[in-house]
Design a protein around this motif. Structure first.
Motif, short mmCIF file in Angstrom:
data_model
loop_
_atom_site.label_atom_id
_atom_site.label_comp_id
_atom_site.label_asym_id
_atom_site.label_seq_id
_atom_site.Cartn_x
_atom_site.Cartn_y
_atom_site.Cartn_z
N CYS A 17 0.86 -1.18 0.00
CA CYS A 17 0.00 0.00 0.00
C CYS A 17 0.90 1.24 0.00
N CYS A 20 -0.08 5.66 2.81
CA CYS A 20 0.48 6.45 3.93
C CYS A 20 1.90 5.99 4.19
N HIS A 22 3.31 4.38 6.35
CA HIS A 22 3.61 3.02 6.84
C HIS A 22 4.04 2.11 5.68
N PHE A 23 3.53 2.39 4.46
CA PHE A 23 3.85 1.58 3.29
C PHE A 23 3.73 0.08 3.60
N CYS A 24 2.59 -0.31 4.12
CA CYS A 24 2.39 -1.71 4.55
C CYS A 24 2.61 -2.68 3.39
N GLY A 32 -3.91 -4.08 6.03
CA GLY A 32 -2.83 -3.20 6.48
C GLY A 32 -3.04 -2.78 7.92
N LYS A 33 -2.09 -2.01 8.45
CA LYS A 33 -2.15 -1.58 9.85
C LYS A 33 -3.45 -0.88 10.20
N CYS A 34 -4.00 -0.12 9.25
CA CYS A 34 -5.22 0.64 9.53
C CYS A 34 -6.45 -0.26 9.63
N ARG A 37 -7.76 -1.57 4.64
CA ARG A 37 -7.37 -1.96 3.28
C ARG A 37 -6.93 -3.42 3.31
N ASN A 83 -4.72 5.28 10.57
CA ASN A 83 -3.44 4.61 10.40
C ASN A 83 -2.53 4.79 11.62
S1 SF4 Z 1 -1.80 1.79 7.36
FE1 SF4 Z 1 -3.44 1.51 5.85
S2 SF4 Z 1 -3.25 3.32 4.54
FE2 SF4 Z 1 -1.32 3.15 5.64
S3 SF4 Z 1 0.02 1.97 4.28
FE3 SF4 Z 1 -0.96 0.52 5.71
S4 SF4 Z 1 -2.76 -0.20 4.59
FE4 SF4 Z 1 -2.08 1.66 3.57
#
Ligand code: SF4
Length: 337
Positions: A17, A20, A22-24, A32-34, A37, A83
């Protein structure tokens, strides 16, 4: 589910991703962390596109934006999700459930319906706010595009942890932002917020380059980010990198979410922070969440007269003529028409 934007495929069905900082890197079937997604079959989708969890018509002062169309109404909404994981979050029920594994819930909404509701309610702008708009980027982008075509302004209220790509995409669509600068120590961002300070600093500078109207907020938390030396560094950064005309909102903390081990910010700490901001050369420093505090009004940097008087979020008086102090004629920074 709605197709996500700003991601790239990696080997083995993984995706990265790029929304943001974090670039998960997300495995198939994982989020992802949020928590908003999800990688489905090697492609990234958002669970938040059409699920609006909070909607209100607010005074623009509530964002807070004190120098952008003061006294106007802004159609404000959010989906669930964030996030970051700030333990002091004041919108915990809205921001954190997806991070804890729950699907974002809310009313069905479309960009067309949101823009129409803003117009029907006489709003000058739409605000992407309350939770973290970065994680509902696709809905924000589509709504903002439509809003611009209808003559509305767009406001983003954010933690400022976007990726550079995300800010570039939003560049032509957003007109004003309030960005949190939650502290000025890397450890604070890592340990308390689950993020990093450097991307936020870079994004503030980038937002200045993009030409959005920018105001900055710091929630002052006793014992965590209220050290005067740290605040002096923060205020010096605002002055040197963003300019003296950048409004700085110093907001009072109240115990909330996972942080109930300390009381509200003492008034003396808010006063110290305010003085530090003024001594750093900032023209517009505000104390928020303190009813009746006169430092919630805007004073002319030249003659000291009140140019915008406020009580809470209400504008009581405007002594401005064409963006200038009515008493001495000095320009007041902001967007007033
Ligand atoms: S925290 Fe969410 S928005 Fe941020 S990089 Fe990870 S998946 Fe994407």
């Amino acid at each position: 589910m709605h197709p996500a934007r700003l991601w790239k495929a990696l080997s083995g069905g993984k995706v990265q991703c790029r929304l943001c900082s974090h670039f998960c890197r997300i495995e198939k079937g994982a989020r992802g962390k949020c928590g908003v997604r999800v990688n489905e079959g090697g492609a990234l989708f958002t669970l938040a596109y059409d699920r609006v969890a909070a909607v209100n018509i607010d005074p623009v002062e509530k964002k807070p934006l004190y120098h952008f169309l003061p006294g106007s109404r802004t159609f404000s909404f959010a989906t669930m999700g964030c996030n970051l994981s700030c333990s002091f979050c004041q919108n915990y029920d809205l921001s954190q459930p997806p991070r804890l594994g729950r699907d974002p819930s809310g009313q069905r909404a479309t960009p067309e319906g949101l823009v129409a509701a803003a117009q029907e309610n006489g709003c000058a702008s739409i605000s992407y706010t309350y939770s973290e708009p970065t994680v509902f980027f696709e809905l924000m982008q589509d709504t903002a595009r439509l809003a611009v075509s209808k003559g509305l302004k767009n406001i983003m209220v954010s933690n400022g942890f976007q990726s550079p790509e995300c800010l570039n995409e939003l560049g032509p669509l957003i007109h004003a932002a309030n960005i949190d600068l939650k502290g000025f120590k890397s450890e604070f961002y890592v340990n308390i917020c689950g993020a990093r300070l450097d991307p936020v600093k870079k994004n503030l500078v980038r937002i200045r380059e993009l030409g959005w109207w920018l105001e900055v907020t710091t929630l002052l938390i006793p014992g965590l980010n209220d050290d005067p030396a740290e605040l002096r560094e923060l205020a010096a950064f605002l002055f040197s990198e963003l300019g003296a005309n950048t409004p700085w909102h110093i907001s009072r903390f109240h115990p909330d979410a996972d942080m109930r081990d300390r009381g509200p910010t003492p008034l003396s700490s808010l006063e110290t922070a305010w003085t530090i901001g003024k001594e750093a050369g900032l023209h517009y420093v505000y104390v928020g969440n303190v009813p009746g505090d006169e430092r919630n009004s805007t004073f002319c940097p030249e003659c000291g007269k009140t140019v915008i008087g406020r009580s809470g979020f209400a504008v009581l008086a405007k002594n401005l003529k064409n963006g200038k102090c009515a008493a001495c004629g000095r320009s007041v920074a902001g967007v007033f028409e």
